[in-house]
Design an enzyme around this catalytic site. Structure first.
Site, PDB file in Angstrom:
ATOM      1  N   PRO A 298       0.847  -1.191   0.000  1.00  0.00           N
ATOM      2  CG  PRO A 298      -0.469  -1.404   1.921  1.00  0.00           C
ATOM      3  CD  PRO A 298       0.761  -1.939   1.269  1.00  0.00           C
ATOM      4  CE1 TYR A 299       2.007   7.724  -2.138  1.00  0.00           C
ATOM      5  CE2 TYR A 299       1.023   8.320  -0.038  1.00  0.00           C
ATOM      6  CZ  TYR A 299       1.789   8.654  -1.130  1.00  0.00           C
ATOM      7  OH  TYR A 299       2.334   9.901  -1.218  1.00  0.00           O
ATOM      8  CE1 TYR A 300       0.949   8.561   4.015  1.00  0.00           C
ATOM      9  CE2 TYR A 300      -1.243   7.848   3.336  1.00  0.00           C
ATOM     10  CZ  TYR A 300      -0.322   8.859   3.570  1.00  0.00           C
ATOM     11  OH  TYR A 300      -0.677  10.157   3.343  1.00  0.00           O
TER      12      TYR A 300
END
Lengths: 103, 141
Positions: free
Chosen positions: B103-105
């Site tokens: 995921p992005y984070y």
């Protein structure tokens, strides 16, 4: 870097100048997209002075800022199959990634 | 220690994550120019690459994402890393499989942890033991 000095950063181009993006190899890191390399464009704006991503990405304390520009490309010069003649794409480069084009 | 069947599933899943070139490749003696160039494209330079339609979703940040954001920003404000180091680590150095797979984070916190180890603010053992400790605490709850 040896030709640079803090009082005279690289800033060779002005708005309207024709330029060609350098074709350097990729290794480890770049902010210069593959699809603009070797393509001709026009300086749309002089933006700001900053160190180049290749130096900032390793937090090089000896890096010297240079001029950044927004360069405008014809979409058709980037993608041969692009359908609209007048559409353009703008992206940004530091001085060292550009070569002058005489025409 | 993971059970033998867990271990087997980690290896099986890991094999699925290997970069796919649709030919079996394992330390080849020769790499074509085209493949070398493709390998060396920084993972975040995705403009122009073929892709399918992406489903658009509205999603609020979760608490761990906000915590990650704040942690990374504070490390920036304190001068521990700059924004370009963050892009290099979180968009490039983690490699294509993680670039597409996390995921992005997840990429942000991977980058922060990697930087703290690279710059010797924490040792890898210290980090691993802390992760294990937190994981054990959460299992107990």
């Amino acid at each position: 870097m040896s030709s640079n000095s803090p009082v005279n950063p690289r800033a060779r181009f002005n708005v309207g100048d024709r330029v060609r993006v350098k074709e350097l190899p990729n290794l480890f890191y770049s902010r210069t997209q593959m699809f603009v390399r070797g393509v001709h464009g026009t300086i749309a704006a002089r933006t700001y002075e900053d160190v180049v991503p290749e130096d900032e990405a390793w937090d090089r304390q000896d890096a010297v800022p240079e001029q950044y520009y927004i360069v405008r490309f014809r979409q058709k010069d980037l993608w041969e199959e692009y359908p609209f003649d007048k559409d353009t794409l703008q992206t940004e480069f530091p001085d060292r990634w550009l070569d002058p084009v005489n025409n | 220690m993971p059970s033998r069947s867990d271990l087997r599933s980690y290896y099986a899943e890991g094999a699925q994550l290997a970069p796919v070139v649709h030919q079996h490749t394992d330390w080849p003696y020769e790499v074509s120019h085209t493949r070398y160039t493709a390998f060396t494209i920084p993972p975040h330079d995705v403009g122009g690459q073929a892709d399918g339609p992406v489903r658009y979703e509205e999603k609020e940040e979760e608490q761990w994402e906000l915590n990650t954001y704040v942690t990374c920003e504070v490390l920036g404000w304190r001068g521990v890393w700059n924004s370009e180091e963050r892009r290099r680590l979180g968009n490039n150095d983690l490699g294509q499989s993680l670039y597409y797979g996390f995921p992005y984070y997840g990429r942000w916190i991977w980058a922060a942890a990697r930087m703290l180890v690279d710059k010797k603010h924490v040792s890898l053992t210290e980090l691993l033991e802390k992760i294990a400790e937190v994981k054990a605490r959460n299992v107990q709850q």
